[in-house]
Scaffold this motif. Sequence first.
Motif, PDB file in Angstrom:
ATOM      1  N   GLN A 163      66.111   6.808  87.855  1.00 24.78           N
ATOM      2  CA  GLN A 163      66.318   8.232  88.073  1.00 24.78           C
ATOM      3  C   GLN A 163      66.378   8.941  86.728  1.00 24.78           C
ATOM      4  O   GLN A 163      67.022   8.473  85.796  1.00 24.78           O
ATOM      5  CB  GLN A 163      67.603   8.484  88.856  1.00 24.78           C
ATOM      6  N   ASP A 164      65.711  10.099  86.641  1.00 26.58           N
ATOM      7  CA  ASP A 164      65.746  10.889  85.421  1.00 26.58           C
ATOM      8  C   ASP A 164      66.977  11.797  85.418  1.00 26.58           C
ATOM      9  O   ASP A 164      67.826  11.718  86.319  1.00 26.58           O
ATOM     10  CB  ASP A 164      64.440  11.675  85.218  1.00 26.58           C
TER      11      ASP A 164
ATOM     12  N   GLU B 156      67.349  14.773  86.189  1.00 29.32           N
ATOM     13  CA  GLU B 156      67.436  15.652  87.362  1.00 29.32           C
ATOM     14  C   GLU B 156      67.574  14.854  88.666  1.00 29.32           C
ATOM     15  O   GLU B 156      67.413  15.398  89.749  1.00 29.32           O
ATOM     16  CB  GLU B 156      66.199  16.564  87.454  1.00 29.32           C
ATOM     17  N   CYS B 157      67.844  13.549  88.554  1.00 35.74           N
ATOM     18  CA  CYS B 157      67.992  12.644  89.706  1.00 35.74           C
ATOM     19  C   CYS B 157      66.698  12.431  90.483  1.00 35.74           C
ATOM     20  O   CYS B 157      66.720  12.051  91.656  1.00 35.74           O
ATOM     21  CB  CYS B 157      69.106  13.112  90.638  1.00 35.74           C
ATOM     22  N   ASN B 158      65.558  12.671  89.851  1.00 36.74           N
ATOM     23  CA  ASN B 158      64.262  12.352  90.452  1.00 36.74           C
ATOM     24  C   ASN B 158      63.918  10.906  90.109  1.00 36.74           C
ATOM     25  O   ASN B 158      64.185  10.446  88.994  1.00 36.74           O
ATOM     26  CB  ASN B 158      63.157  13.255  89.894  1.00 36.74           C
ATOM     27  N   TYR B 159      63.316  10.196  91.053  1.00 33.97           N
ATOM     28  CA  TYR B 159      62.862   8.847  90.747  1.00 33.97           C
ATOM     29  C   TYR B 159      61.546   8.903  89.981  1.00 33.97           C
ATOM     30  O   TYR B 159      60.626   9.620  90.376  1.00 33.97           O
ATOM     31  CB  TYR B 159      62.693   8.026  92.023  1.00 33.97           C
ATOM     32  N   VAL B 160      61.481   8.150  88.891  1.00 31.83           N
ATOM     33  CA  VAL B 160      60.276   8.057  88.061  1.00 31.83           C
ATOM     34  C   VAL B 160      60.020   6.579  87.763  1.00 31.83           C
ATOM     35  O   VAL B 160      60.944   5.767  87.740  1.00 31.83           O
ATOM     36  CB  VAL B 160      60.411   8.862  86.746  1.00 31.83           C
TER      37      VAL B 160
END
Length: 97
Positions: free
Chosen positions: A59-60, A62-66
């Motif tokens: 998670q980055d 911003e809590c987005n999965y990358v």
Amino acid sequence: NTGYQSAATNTGYQSAATNTGYQSAATVEGKESIACGLGIGNKAKASLGSWIVLTEWMQDAECNYVIKDIKTAKVDGVKLKADTFYSLIGGKFVEHK
């Protein structure tokens, strides 16, 4: 194949099983085949002489999965065992329990 905890299995010479769902699994049993686990929390297993492709996610800010890492390796019976599920953790193939 896609979907939560889904499974893709393929047999036969030069076959491929690809899975993209969360906690999904990909399995191949034929020679010169490829099992691809591409989703978050994935795992893959292949027969001797075949290949596995795995992704590791994080998670980055911003809590987005990358995607953190992608690796591929041939199942040689020494570094990677045949017919054993693996996940990519810390950039390394780890037996999936």
